[in-house]
Design an enzyme around this catalytic site. Sequence first.
Site, short mmCIF file in Angstrom:
data_model
loop_
_atom_site.label_atom_id
_atom_site.label_comp_id
_atom_site.label_asym_id
_atom_site.label_seq_id
_atom_site.Cartn_x
_atom_site.Cartn_y
_atom_site.Cartn_z
N GLU A 171 -16.18 28.21 50.19
CA GLU A 171 -14.79 28.65 50.08
C GLU A 171 -13.99 28.38 51.35
O GLU A 171 -12.85 27.93 51.31
CB GLU A 171 -14.71 30.14 49.73
CG GLU A 171 -15.02 30.48 48.29
CD GLU A 171 -16.49 30.44 47.94
OE1 GLU A 171 -17.33 30.26 48.86
OE2 GLU A 171 -16.83 30.58 46.76
N HIS A 205 -17.88 42.57 42.91
CA HIS A 205 -17.18 41.66 42.01
C HIS A 205 -16.03 42.34 41.27
O HIS A 205 -15.58 41.85 40.25
CB HIS A 205 -18.14 41.09 40.96
CG HIS A 205 -19.03 40.03 41.51
ND1 HIS A 205 -20.06 40.30 42.37
CD2 HIS A 205 -19.03 38.68 41.32
CE1 HIS A 205 -20.66 39.17 42.68
NE2 HIS A 205 -20.06 38.18 42.07
#
Lengths: 326, 324
Positions: B60, B129
Amino acid sequence: MSQPKTKKETEDLLELYRQMLLIRRFEEASAKAYSMGKIGGFCHLYIGQEAVGVGAISALEQKDYIVSTYRDHGHALARGLEPKSLMAELYGKKTGIVSGNGGSMHFFDKKKNFMGGHGIVGGHISLAAGIAYASKYREDGAVTLCFFGEGAANIGSFHEGMNLAAIWKLPLVMICENNHYAMGTPEYRALSVKDVSVRATAYDIARDHIEGDEVRKVRDHVKVAVERARRGEGPTLMEISTYRFRGHSMSDPAKYRTKEELDKYKQGDPLIKAEKDLLSAGWAQEELTKMDETILKTVEESVDFAEKSEEPPLGWLYKHVYAENV
Amino acid sequence: MAVLTYREALNRAMTEEMEKDPNIFLMGEEVGHYEGAYKVSQGMLAKFGEKRVIDTPISENGFAGVGIGAAMVGLRPIIEFMTWNFSLVAIDQIINSAAKMNYMSAGQFPIPIVFRGAGGAGGRLAAQHSQSFESWYAHIPGLKVLAPYTPADAYGLLKTSIRDNNPTIFIESEVLYGSKGEVPEGEFLIPMGKSDIKREGTQLTIISWSRALMYVLPAAEKLAKEGISVEVLDLRSIRPLDEEGILASVRKTNKVLIVEEGWNVAGFGAQVAYLIQKEAFDYLDSPIERITQEDVPMPYAANLEKSSLPSEEKIIKKVREMIQ
Ligand SMILES: Cc1ncc(C[n+]2csc(CCOP(=O)(O)OP(=O)(O)O)c2C)c(N)n1
């Protein structure tokens, strides 16, 4: 390499020497201004490393890009950015290269494809990969040169940037200027390898390693990598070994290294080397002294310009937080 | 009028923009061959090819940086984060590079980039998450932050974001991808900084955005049956913020409840509350209230997860108290 043989070679070395000397004198002046409190923030000097920036950047064409670190004065001058606007930037004046928004660590010049000094160690490596990515996307034939220190070779962004550049065969040349210290941390306490360029093998890309005390040698080696990139054969990871004669920044007395060590490296001062080569190629000492005087004058003028320039108007505080949508 | 899912609306926005401008590309994990972890980029690889719909390794920080670098030289990347949870790995690039580049280069290097992907809580995905990060990104000058609730808003705001010359944080809601809504035919744009009254009312304003509206709107419906008239204001755009729209509604109803999916401490709702007390203090008939996610990492257990989030019941109870 060492001594230039023909007149052309000598004149070439003379020009590179002039650029290195400009960096040296500019930085001596900035050190002085910093000590007088005229320059704020961090101020990381490039003194001792001049042959790397000048040699590497002289291997580029105008359309190529340069991405630098917070130690960006030398790279900017080697790229031909105006000493006046750089000094004014150090002073935080409106005439600065980024009108006082950046300071020492953030020189940018779009016209010269100078893509910034960046302050987060290694963060700029993936930006460089992105600029190279755009060149590939547009097929504009430009190469991106990215400088970083050996300390940066330990951060994730370095590895991610290198892997992305490798899988996409980006026109990128990554130059690790190994000056053997990341702030006060010597390389052997932070790096699993002695030569950063061996990390290229993990990504199956080209590598090179040289000493960075001879400016023409640096250029010749960087040129090979630049040409490889331009041919579409992908990135190169180079380590160019060098040394900074000053502390990490102006506020660092560099007590972590011995005087003997410093003296040893000063023997390899790239300016003295180039000077010796010029003299033995028959160049007159007075010519070099005259050159130095001209440079000193340029630097003095830039200090004078910075001193006399105005600070940015307060109304500029909110300017450039967002770009206009036109 | 066509009925589209939230994901189809996003897909349509990106596809139309990419057809118009060859400088736009989409990059991220699984956006190409897999057609998106949440299938937002379905069909796009086939249409635009590997040069413009680019699969990346799991890195990322690296690909966020690549996008920013490419934007520095005039491309207009759309960077998909599989979910915003993983954007934390790239937060250095987003904050230290994207948000600051235009400022520190004195306007030489605007960064026209969209970071987009699934955000928000729920689905029993537990602590790592299941989180809302609007407040984090809204904190940063130089970024724009959007969080649409309906497919039409998603379409119109994504197009605006792609055309904007600044880095935009476009937070989609993971649980809304399959939700359907009417999207007008033909192209339209929704400006940033404009809230939308999703329901008119007179007695109290609920300010909310994104998937928290899933609880707010049915709650308002039920309250209406009890004779309590609630106005529901969907911010849609967190930064820039529609200050006028907020104040206009407060002046009309004189009571405010802010409902957000993120945490309470330093949450964005606190900023909205500050704005209201500063600019419309005299119009308030009671203290501004907030309902937020509980001050805990998201639990996995279904009952705990549910109890940690805003809910219809909590909203109804709070509104009744406030209307007393
Ligand atoms: C991510 C990050 N961590 C720490 C710092 C603080 N810092 C600034 S320069 C530096 C040393 C970096 O050394 P190196 O990469 O070898 O470059 P050099 O200064 O030697 O040119 C550190 C630790 C920073 N700027 N960014």
